[in-house]
Write a protein that holds these residues in place. Structure first.
Motif, PDB file in Angstrom:
ATOM      1  N   PHE A 252      -6.155   9.471  -9.127  1.00 53.58           N
ATOM      2  CA  PHE A 252      -6.590   9.622  -7.746  1.00 53.58           C
ATOM      3  C   PHE A 252      -7.614   8.566  -7.356  1.00 53.58           C
ATOM      4  CE2 PHE A 252      -5.190  13.795  -9.164  1.00 53.58           C
ATOM      5  CZ  PHE A 252      -4.163  13.992  -8.258  1.00 53.58           C
ATOM      6  N   ARG A 253      -7.615   7.487  -8.083  1.00 49.16           N
ATOM      7  CA  ARG A 253      -8.457   6.332  -7.755  1.00 49.16           C
ATOM      8  C   ARG A 253      -7.528   5.148  -7.550  1.00 49.16           C
ATOM      9  NH1 ARG A 253     -14.039   6.367  -9.264  1.00 49.16           N
ATOM     10  NH2 ARG A 253     -13.974   4.495  -7.995  1.00 49.16           N
ATOM     11  N   GLY A 254      -7.948   4.227  -6.743  1.00 52.39           N
ATOM     12  CA  GLY A 254      -7.116   3.069  -6.467  1.00 52.39           C
ATOM     13  C   GLY A 254      -7.951   1.801  -6.417  1.00 52.39           C
ATOM     14  N   PHE A 255      -7.398   0.817  -5.755  1.00 52.13           N
ATOM     15  CA  PHE A 255      -8.057  -0.476  -5.613  1.00 52.13           C
ATOM     16  C   PHE A 255      -8.944  -0.468  -4.378  1.00 52.13           C
ATOM     17  CE2 PHE A 255      -4.309  -1.429  -8.088  1.00 52.13           C
ATOM     18  CZ  PHE A 255      -4.757  -2.382  -9.000  1.00 52.13           C
ATOM     19  N   ALA A 256     -10.121  -1.053  -4.488  1.00 57.00           N
ATOM     20  CA  ALA A 256     -10.982  -1.258  -3.322  1.00 57.00           C
ATOM     21  C   ALA A 256     -10.393  -2.398  -2.497  1.00 57.00           C
ATOM     22  CB  ALA A 256     -12.402  -1.614  -3.775  1.00 57.00           C
ATOM     23  N   MET A 257     -10.768  -2.485  -1.238  1.00 58.30           N
ATOM     24  CA  MET A 257     -10.246  -3.549  -0.377  1.00 58.30           C
ATOM     25  C   MET A 257     -10.561  -4.933  -0.943  1.00 58.30           C
ATOM     26  SD  MET A 257      -8.431  -4.541   2.084  1.00 58.30           S
ATOM     27  CE  MET A 257      -7.998  -3.034   2.899  1.00 58.30           C
ATOM     28  N   PHE A 258     -11.691  -5.082  -1.623  1.00 64.02           N
ATOM     29  CA  PHE A 258     -12.011  -6.406  -2.170  1.00 64.02           C
ATOM     30  C   PHE A 258     -11.097  -6.800  -3.329  1.00 64.02           C
ATOM     31  CE2 PHE A 258     -15.275  -3.669  -4.252  1.00 64.02           C
ATOM     32  CZ  PHE A 258     -14.932  -3.865  -5.577  1.00 64.02           C
ATOM     33  N   ASP A 259     -10.320  -5.860  -3.862  1.00 62.29           N
ATOM     34  CA  ASP A 259      -9.339  -6.173  -4.912  1.00 62.29           C
ATOM     35  C   ASP A 259      -7.997  -6.612  -4.327  1.00 62.29           C
ATOM     36  OD1 ASP A 259     -10.915  -5.574  -7.196  1.00 62.29           O
ATOM     37  OD2 ASP A 259     -10.575  -3.428  -6.853  1.00 62.29           O
ATOM     38  N   LEU A 260      -7.809  -6.457  -3.027  1.00 62.83           N
ATOM     39  CA  LEU A 260      -6.556  -6.807  -2.360  1.00 62.83           C
ATOM     40  C   LEU A 260      -6.700  -8.171  -1.703  1.00 62.83           C
ATOM     41  CD1 LEU A 260      -5.934  -3.373  -0.615  1.00 62.83           C
ATOM     42  CD2 LEU A 260      -4.989  -4.152  -2.787  1.00 62.83           C
ATOM     43  N   TYR A 261      -5.687  -9.007  -1.850  1.00 63.88           N
ATOM     44  CA  TYR A 261      -5.725 -10.376  -1.328  1.00 63.88           C
ATOM     45  C   TYR A 261      -4.471 -10.663  -0.515  1.00 63.88           C
ATOM     46  CZ  TYR A 261      -9.588 -11.274  -4.486  1.00 63.88           C
ATOM     47  OH  TYR A 261     -10.802 -11.233  -5.109  1.00 63.88           O
TER      48      TYR A 261
ATOM     49  N   LEU B 119       0.842  -1.200   0.000  1.00 67.52           N
ATOM     50  CA  LEU B 119       0.000   0.000   0.000  1.00 67.52           C
ATOM     51  C   LEU B 119       0.871   1.240   0.000  1.00 67.52           C
ATOM     52  CD1 LEU B 119      -2.756  -0.851   2.637  1.00 67.52           C
ATOM     53  CD2 LEU B 119      -2.785  -1.245   0.180  1.00 67.52           C
ATOM     54  N   SER B 120       0.495   2.224  -0.821  1.00 66.09           N
ATOM     55  CA  SER B 120       1.264   3.463  -0.861  1.00 66.09           C
ATOM     56  C   SER B 120       0.407   4.699  -0.621  1.00 66.09           C
ATOM     57  CB  SER B 120       1.978   3.599  -2.214  1.00 66.09           C
ATOM     58  OG  SER B 120       1.043   3.667  -3.272  1.00 66.09           O
ATOM     59  N   ASP B 121      -0.882   4.636  -0.927  1.00 68.98           N
ATOM     60  CA  ASP B 121      -1.784   5.779  -0.798  1.00 68.98           C
ATOM     61  C   ASP B 121      -3.140   5.303  -0.309  1.00 68.98           C
ATOM     62  OD1 ASP B 121       0.008   7.669  -2.342  1.00 68.98           O
ATOM     63  OD2 ASP B 121      -0.466   6.240  -3.943  1.00 68.98           O
ATOM     64  N   ILE B 122      -3.830   6.204   0.351  1.00 68.41           N
ATOM     65  CA  ILE B 122      -5.223   5.954   0.715  1.00 68.41           C
ATOM     66  C   ILE B 122      -6.036   7.102   0.142  1.00 68.41           C
ATOM     67  CG2 ILE B 122      -6.906   5.717   2.568  1.00 68.41           C
ATOM     68  CD1 ILE B 122      -4.664   4.631   4.322  1.00 68.41           C
ATOM     69  N   PHE B 123      -7.054   6.749  -0.627  1.00 73.06           N
ATOM     70  CA  PHE B 123      -7.946   7.733  -1.213  1.00 73.06           C
ATOM     71  C   PHE B 123      -9.280   7.621  -0.491  1.00 73.06           C
ATOM     72  CE2 PHE B 123      -5.209   6.190  -4.730  1.00 73.06           C
ATOM     73  CZ  PHE B 123      -4.441   7.329  -4.887  1.00 73.06           C
ATOM     74  N   PRO B 124      -9.589   8.570   0.412  1.00 69.82           N
ATOM     75  CA  PRO B 124     -10.848   8.474   1.156  1.00 69.82           C
ATOM     76  C   PRO B 124     -12.032   8.489   0.201  1.00 69.82           C
ATOM     77  CG  PRO B 124      -9.470  10.263   1.985  1.00 69.82           C
ATOM     78  CD  PRO B 124      -8.837   9.765   0.731  1.00 69.82           C
ATOM     79  N   GLY B 125     -13.032   7.718   0.519  1.00 73.96           N
ATOM     80  CA  GLY B 125     -14.231   7.683  -0.312  1.00 73.96           C
ATOM     81  C   GLY B 125     -15.138   8.854  -0.017  1.00 73.96           C
ATOM     82  N   ARG B 126     -16.036   9.099  -0.933  1.00 73.40           N
ATOM     83  CA  ARG B 126     -17.082  10.095  -0.705  1.00 73.40           C
ATOM     84  C   ARG B 126     -17.997   9.570   0.405  1.00 73.40           C
ATOM     85  NH1 ARG B 126     -17.390   9.650  -6.720  1.00 73.40           N
ATOM     86  NH2 ARG B 126     -16.044  11.306  -7.470  1.00 73.40           N
ATOM     87  N   PRO B 127     -18.832  10.405   0.973  1.00 76.10           N
ATOM     88  CA  PRO B 127     -19.746   9.906   1.999  1.00 76.10           C
ATOM     89  C   PRO B 127     -20.537   8.699   1.485  1.00 76.10           C
ATOM     90  CG  PRO B 127     -19.821  12.291   1.928  1.00 76.10           C
ATOM     91  CD  PRO B 127     -18.959  11.846   0.765  1.00 76.10           C
ATOM     92  N   GLY B 128     -20.521   7.634   2.257  1.00 74.25           N
ATOM     93  CA  GLY B 128     -21.215   6.410   1.879  1.00 74.25           C
ATOM     94  C   GLY B 128     -20.397   5.475   1.000  1.00 74.25           C
ATOM     95  N   GLU B 129     -19.177   5.872   0.628  1.00 74.87           N
ATOM     96  CA  GLU B 129     -18.309   5.027  -0.186  1.00 74.87           C
ATOM     97  C   GLU B 129     -17.108   4.595   0.637  1.00 74.87           C
ATOM     98  OE1 GLU B 129     -17.091   7.042  -3.713  1.00 74.87           O
ATOM     99  OE2 GLU B 129     -19.115   7.154  -4.535  1.00 74.87           O
ATOM    100  N   ASP B 130     -16.524   3.465   0.274  1.00 80.11           N
ATOM    101  CA  ASP B 130     -15.345   2.969   0.964  1.00 80.11           C
ATOM    102  C   ASP B 130     -14.087   3.627   0.403  1.00 80.11           C
ATOM    103  OD1 ASP B 130     -16.671   1.124   2.654  1.00 80.11           O
ATOM    104  OD2 ASP B 130     -16.882  -0.251   0.958  1.00 80.11           O
ATOM    105  N   ALA B 131     -13.029   3.604   1.190  1.00 78.32           N
ATOM    106  CA  ALA B 131     -11.742   4.123   0.749  1.00 78.32           C
ATOM    107  C   ALA B 131     -11.171   3.232  -0.347  1.00 78.32           C
ATOM    108  CB  ALA B 131     -10.768   4.176   1.926  1.00 78.32           C
ATOM    109  N   GLU B 132     -10.264   3.801  -1.141  1.00 73.07           N
ATOM    110  CA  GLU B 132      -9.525   3.051  -2.139  1.00 73.07           C
ATOM    111  C   GLU B 132      -8.042   3.198  -1.821  1.00 73.07           C
ATOM    112  OE1 GLU B 132     -10.778   4.633  -5.892  1.00 73.07           O
ATOM    113  OE2 GLU B 132     -12.672   3.557  -5.822  1.00 73.07           O
ATOM    114  N   TYR B 133      -7.226   2.260  -2.332  1.00 75.25           N
ATOM    115  CA  TYR B 133      -5.820   2.200  -1.964  1.00 75.25           C
ATOM    116  C   TYR B 133      -4.932   2.194  -3.202  1.00 75.25           C
ATOM    117  CZ  TYR B 133      -8.031   0.878   2.343  1.00 75.25           C
ATOM    118  OH  TYR B 133      -8.829   0.881   3.453  1.00 75.25           O
TER     119      TYR B 133
END
Length: 112
Positions: free
Chosen positions: A73-82, A40-54
């Motif tokens: 400025f968009r990344g992978f959702a947690m469900f894309d990380l294994y 992980l190198s960055d965290i992109f906070p989600g909009r209200p009601g959305e999850d963060a991306e990485y």
């Protein structure tokens, strides 16, 4: 642990965490469908009601891996990380962001 949680663990996390992964290291599928070992190198906070991306970088050379969304400025959702290479290839928990919680329950259930 409830029966439902046990079933979810069996479905979403069929293999244990790969022991060679360090802290904040995961596997992702790149846009060509290859499994990449990343940190992980960055965290992109989600909009209200959305999850963060990485944002992630390959462990081998530090190059950023694009999530294929065309936006830097968009990344992978947690469900894309294994945390297991085979699970990543099989996409066992696609669209389920809370899989790390299940991994913690699994550890507690094993007494580790």
């Amino acid at each position: 642990m409830t029966d439902r949680e046990r079933q979810m663990i069996e479905s979403y996390l069929p293999h244990p965490r790969d022991p060679q992964l360090g802290q904040d290291e995961y596997y992702v599928l790149d846009t060509a469908g290859r499994v990449q070992h990343v940190r992980l190198s960055d965290i992109f906070p989600g909009r209200p009601g959305e999850d963060a991306e990485y944002g992630v970088r390959r462990v081998s050379d530090g190059m950023r891996i694009d999530a294929g969304l065309g936006d830097p400025f968009r990344g992978f959702a947690m469900f894309d990380l294994y945390d297991n290479r085979q699970d990543c290839k099989d996409r066992t928990h696609g669209c389920f962001n809370n899989w790390e919680y299940l991994r913690e329950l699994q550890k507690k259930g094993e007494g580790t």
